[in-house]
Design a protein around this motif. Structure first.
Motif, PDB file in Angstrom:
ATOM      1  N   GLY A  11      29.780  40.379   8.845  1.00  0.00           N
ATOM      2  CA  GLY A  11      30.673  41.089   7.953  1.00  0.00           C
ATOM      3  C   GLY A  11      30.008  42.313   7.355  1.00  0.00           C
ATOM      4  N   PRO A  12      30.580  42.814   6.291  1.00  0.00           N
ATOM      5  CA  PRO A  12      31.748  42.253   5.613  1.00  0.00           C
ATOM      6  C   PRO A  12      33.049  42.552   6.359  1.00  0.00           C
ATOM      7  CG  PRO A  12      31.022  44.238   4.509  1.00  0.00           C
ATOM      8  CD  PRO A  12      30.010  43.954   5.571  1.00  0.00           C
ATOM      9  N   LEU A  13      33.880  41.509   6.480  1.00  0.00           N
ATOM     10  CA  LEU A  13      35.169  41.636   7.160  1.00  0.00           C
ATOM     11  C   LEU A  13      36.212  40.787   6.429  1.00  0.00           C
ATOM     12  CD1 LEU A  13      34.113  41.093  10.910  1.00  0.00           C
ATOM     13  CD2 LEU A  13      34.737  43.276   9.853  1.00  0.00           C
ATOM     14  N   ALA A  14      37.451  41.196   6.531  1.00  0.00           N
ATOM     15  CA  ALA A  14      38.582  40.356   6.121  1.00  0.00           C
ATOM     16  C   ALA A  14      39.392  40.092   7.383  1.00  0.00           C
ATOM     17  CB  ALA A  14      39.439  41.050   5.066  1.00  0.00           C
ATOM     18  N   CYS A  15      39.664  38.828   7.675  1.00  0.00           N
ATOM     19  CA  CYS A  15      40.222  38.452   8.979  1.00  0.00           C
ATOM     20  C   CYS A  15      41.431  37.534   8.831  1.00  0.00           C
ATOM     21  CB  CYS A  15      39.162  37.725   9.813  1.00  0.00           C
ATOM     22  SG  CYS A  15      37.585  38.589   9.941  1.00  0.00           S
ATOM     23  N   ASP A  16      42.157  37.394   9.932  1.00  0.00           N
ATOM     24  CA  ASP A  16      43.227  36.403   9.980  1.00  0.00           C
ATOM     25  C   ASP A  16      43.281  35.752  11.358  1.00  0.00           C
ATOM     26  OD1 ASP A  16      44.432  38.336  11.589  1.00  0.00           O
ATOM     27  OD2 ASP A  16      46.098  38.720  10.238  1.00  0.00           O
ATOM     28  N   LEU A  17      43.852  34.546  11.383  1.00  0.00           N
ATOM     29  CA  LEU A  17      44.111  33.804  12.614  1.00  0.00           C
ATOM     30  C   LEU A  17      45.616  33.792  12.811  1.00  0.00           C
ATOM     31  CD1 LEU A  17      43.271  31.893  14.959  1.00  0.00           C
ATOM     32  CD2 LEU A  17      43.496  30.003  13.326  1.00  0.00           C
ATOM     33  N   THR A  71      46.018  31.460   8.872  1.00  0.00           N
ATOM     34  CA  THR A  71      45.163  31.512   7.684  1.00  0.00           C
ATOM     35  C   THR A  71      44.418  32.843   7.666  1.00  0.00           C
ATOM     36  OG1 THR A  71      43.464  30.322   6.415  1.00  0.00           O
ATOM     37  CG2 THR A  71      43.140  30.444   8.801  1.00  0.00           C
ATOM     38  N   THR A  72      43.877  33.194   6.507  1.00  0.00           N
ATOM     39  CA  THR A  72      43.045  34.386   6.358  1.00  0.00           C
ATOM     40  C   THR A  72      41.754  33.996   5.653  1.00  0.00           C
ATOM     41  OG1 THR A  72      44.001  35.003   4.210  1.00  0.00           O
ATOM     42  CG2 THR A  72      45.095  35.870   6.186  1.00  0.00           C
ATOM     43  N   TRP A  73      40.705  34.806   5.813  1.00  0.00           N
ATOM     44  CA  TRP A  73      39.421  34.513   5.184  1.00  0.00           C
ATOM     45  C   TRP A  73      38.585  35.789   5.155  1.00  0.00           C
ATOM     46  CZ3 TRP A  73      40.881  33.423  10.053  1.00  0.00           C
ATOM     47  CH2 TRP A  73      40.107  33.948  11.105  1.00  0.00           C
ATOM     48  N   ALA A  74      37.470  35.732   4.445  1.00  0.00           N
ATOM     49  CA  ALA A  74      36.516  36.839   4.376  1.00  0.00           C
ATOM     50  C   ALA A  74      35.204  36.421   5.022  1.00  0.00           C
ATOM     51  CB  ALA A  74      36.276  37.257   2.928  1.00  0.00           C
ATOM     52  N   VAL A  75      34.564  37.343   5.721  1.00  0.00           N
ATOM     53  CA  VAL A  75      33.247  37.120   6.313  1.00  0.00           C
ATOM     54  C   VAL A  75      32.231  37.910   5.494  1.00  0.00           C
ATOM     55  CG1 VAL A  75      31.806  37.364   8.371  1.00  0.00           C
ATOM     56  CG2 VAL A  75      34.243  36.849   8.610  1.00  0.00           C
ATOM     57  N   PRO A  76      31.231  37.262   4.889  1.00  0.00           N
ATOM     58  CA  PRO A  76      30.219  37.989   4.117  1.00  0.00           C
ATOM     59  C   PRO A  76      29.315  38.796   5.035  1.00  0.00           C
ATOM     60  CG  PRO A  76      29.633  35.680   4.296  1.00  0.00           C
ATOM     61  CD  PRO A  76      31.003  35.807   4.894  1.00  0.00           C
ATOM     62  N   GLU A 126      25.459  28.570  10.044  1.00  0.00           N
ATOM     63  CA  GLU A 126      26.587  27.662  10.249  1.00  0.00           C
ATOM     64  C   GLU A 126      27.853  28.423  10.655  1.00  0.00           C
ATOM     65  OE1 GLU A 126      26.606  24.414  10.145  1.00  0.00           O
ATOM     66  OE2 GLU A 126      24.501  24.229   9.562  1.00  0.00           O
ATOM     67  N   PRO A 127      28.643  27.884  11.596  1.00  0.00           N
ATOM     68  CA  PRO A 127      29.933  28.518  11.909  1.00  0.00           C
ATOM     69  C   PRO A 127      30.896  28.354  10.754  1.00  0.00           C
ATOM     70  CG  PRO A 127      29.733  26.424  13.058  1.00  0.00           C
ATOM     71  CD  PRO A 127      28.404  26.673  12.414  1.00  0.00           C
ATOM     72  N   LEU A 128      31.913  29.178  10.726  1.00  0.00           N
ATOM     73  CA  LEU A 128      32.980  29.058   9.739  1.00  0.00           C
ATOM     74  C   LEU A 128      34.036  28.092  10.255  1.00  0.00           C
ATOM     75  CD1 LEU A 128      34.667  30.100   7.244  1.00  0.00           C
ATOM     76  CD2 LEU A 128      35.687  31.723   8.854  1.00  0.00           C
ATOM     77  N   TYR A 129      34.496  27.187   9.390  1.00  0.00           N
ATOM     78  CA  TYR A 129      35.638  26.330   9.689  1.00  0.00           C
ATOM     79  C   TYR A 129      36.742  26.673   8.698  1.00  0.00           C
ATOM     80  CZ  TYR A 129      32.723  23.516  12.753  1.00  0.00           C
ATOM     81  OH  TYR A 129      31.918  23.108  13.775  1.00  0.00           O
ATOM     82  N   ALA A 130      37.909  27.035   9.195  1.00  0.00           N
ATOM     83  CA  ALA A 130      39.045  27.396   8.343  1.00  0.00           C
ATOM     84  C   ALA A 130      40.275  26.636   8.823  1.00  0.00           C
ATOM     85  CB  ALA A 130      39.295  28.902   8.390  1.00  0.00           C
ATOM     86  N   PHE A 144      46.124  32.135  20.534  1.00  0.00           N
ATOM     87  CA  PHE A 144      45.738  32.494  19.173  1.00  0.00           C
ATOM     88  C   PHE A 144      44.933  33.794  19.223  1.00  0.00           C
ATOM     89  CE2 PHE A 144      46.328  27.930  18.931  1.00  0.00           C
ATOM     90  CZ  PHE A 144      46.982  27.760  17.704  1.00  0.00           C
ATOM     91  N   GLU A 145      45.072  34.595  18.171  1.00  0.00           N
ATOM     92  CA  GLU A 145      44.294  35.821  18.035  1.00  0.00           C
ATOM     93  C   GLU A 145      43.527  35.791  16.720  1.00  0.00           C
ATOM     94  OE1 GLU A 145      46.897  39.147  18.288  1.00  0.00           O
ATOM     95  OE2 GLU A 145      47.611  38.661  20.322  1.00  0.00           O
ATOM     96  N   ILE A 146      42.265  36.212  16.786  1.00  0.00           N
ATOM     97  CA  ILE A 146      41.463  36.394  15.580  1.00  0.00           C
ATOM     98  C   ILE A 146      41.255  37.893  15.427  1.00  0.00           C
ATOM     99  CG2 ILE A 146      39.249  35.963  14.450  1.00  0.00           C
ATOM    100  CD1 ILE A 146      40.394  33.646  17.220  1.00  0.00           C
ATOM    101  N   ASN A 147      41.785  38.445  14.341  1.00  0.00           N
ATOM    102  CA  ASN A 147      41.752  39.892  14.113  1.00  0.00           C
ATOM    103  C   ASN A 147      41.210  40.195  12.727  1.00  0.00           C
ATOM    104  OD1 ASN A 147      43.304  40.344  16.575  1.00  0.00           O
ATOM    105  ND2 ASN A 147      45.078  39.637  15.406  1.00  0.00           N
ATOM    106  N   THR A 148      40.695  41.419  12.554  1.00  0.00           N
ATOM    107  CA  THR A 148      40.432  41.892  11.203  1.00  0.00           C
ATOM    108  C   THR A 148      41.761  42.334  10.613  1.00  0.00           C
ATOM    109  OG1 THR A 148      40.029  44.173  11.896  1.00  0.00           O
ATOM    110  CG2 THR A 148      38.138  42.672  11.889  1.00  0.00           C
ATOM    111  N   LEU A 149      41.847  42.397   9.292  1.00  0.00           N
ATOM    112  CA  LEU A 149      43.108  42.761   8.662  1.00  0.00           C
ATOM    113  C   LEU A 149      43.472  44.229   8.890  1.00  0.00           C
ATOM    114  CD1 LEU A 149      43.113  40.782   5.295  1.00  0.00           C
ATOM    115  CD2 LEU A 149      43.952  40.122   7.548  1.00  0.00           C
TER     116      LEU A 149
END
Length: 248
Positions: A175-181, A194-199, A215-219, A233-238
């Motif tokens: 990151g830093p990123l803001a993402c969504d699935l 869902t959405t989340w932030a990557v530090p 550690e991987p992120l689990y959301a 499914f797509e994982i994208n930045t916002l």
């Protein structure tokens, strides 16, 4: 054989999510969680705190703990549901549960103080992380590694009456990123799961000196689409950048 929790132990969901239960109580709660829709629903709401707490722990200059001081009305209401046999530990748990409630609803219900503490020699795995990993492991899994971004993404699906429960495992992303699935149906319709932030330090980075970055992120989230209607499914930045795509 582990015995199920009595009805009053429904209040342990917040303490479990924040990792303040001892090993024996955590094991009993996990056994209880399998057959308790109420606790499962509450835990699912608290799962969204995982990226926030990870980012805080990563960015803090010294190891920190959060102490919440809830308002009298909230504390009195929470204390009413605690049995006298558990009163010794209940107040500590309820302060932490109140902190979780404030973080979720964003209301001015409590004030927070940061206190430096010594890092434990052998920190136990957070029970919440274990619960999310268990959900991921239990579902139907598909995964891929994007050839351009090298981001590794796995998606676990479980059919529900309301649609599809989804848990994402994300690694090798900085990151830093803001993402969504996003779940994309066979008819082309799109639904944000869902959405989340990557530090800055990222998640699932091999060789990183910080545990939270290794550690991987689990959301966790959900889609109204039925399992059989999902195409990928797509994982994208916002801001629209594609990080990974996972075909079902």
């Amino acid at each position: 054989m582990t015995s199920p929790l009595p009805p009053d132990r429904h209040t342990d969901v917040g303490a479990y999510a924040l990792g303040v239960l001892d090993a024996a109580d955590a094991d009993r709660f996990e056994a209880h969680l399998v057959g308790c829709d109420r606790c499962a629903a509450e835990l699912e709401q608290l799962m969204r705190l995982t990226p926030l707490m990870a980012e805080f722990k990563q960015s803090a200059p010294t190891p920190q703990t959060i102490t919440a001081v809830p308002g009298p009305a909230m504390l009195d209401g929470l204390l009413d549901v605690v049995t006298t046999t558990r009163r010794g530990r209940a107040r500590r748990r309820l302060f932490l549960v109140a902190a979780a409630v404030v973080l979720i609803v964003g209301g001015p219900l409590a004030t927070f103080a940061l206190k430096g503490t010594e890092a434990p020699q052998s920190p136990p795995a957070p029970p919440l992380a274990n619960a999310v990993r268990a959900q991921y492991a239990a579902g139907e899994k598909v995964s891929s590694v994007d050839p351009d971004t090298k981001v590794s993404a796995g998606v676990s699906m479980a059919a529900k009456p309301w649609g599809t429960q989804v848990v994402l495992e994300l690694a090798n992303v900085k990151g830093p990123l803001a993402c969504d699935l996003v779940a994309v149906g066979k008819d082309g319709k799109r639904q944000t799961v869902t959405t989340w932030a990557v530090p800055k330090g990222g998640y699932g980075i091999p060789g990183s000196t910080a545990k939270w970055n290794r550690e991987p992120l689990y959301a966790a989230g959900g889609a109204a689409l039925n399992r059989g209607d999902i195409d990928h499914f797509e994982i994208n930045t916002l801001d629209g950048k594609r990080l990974a795509k996972v075909n079902v």
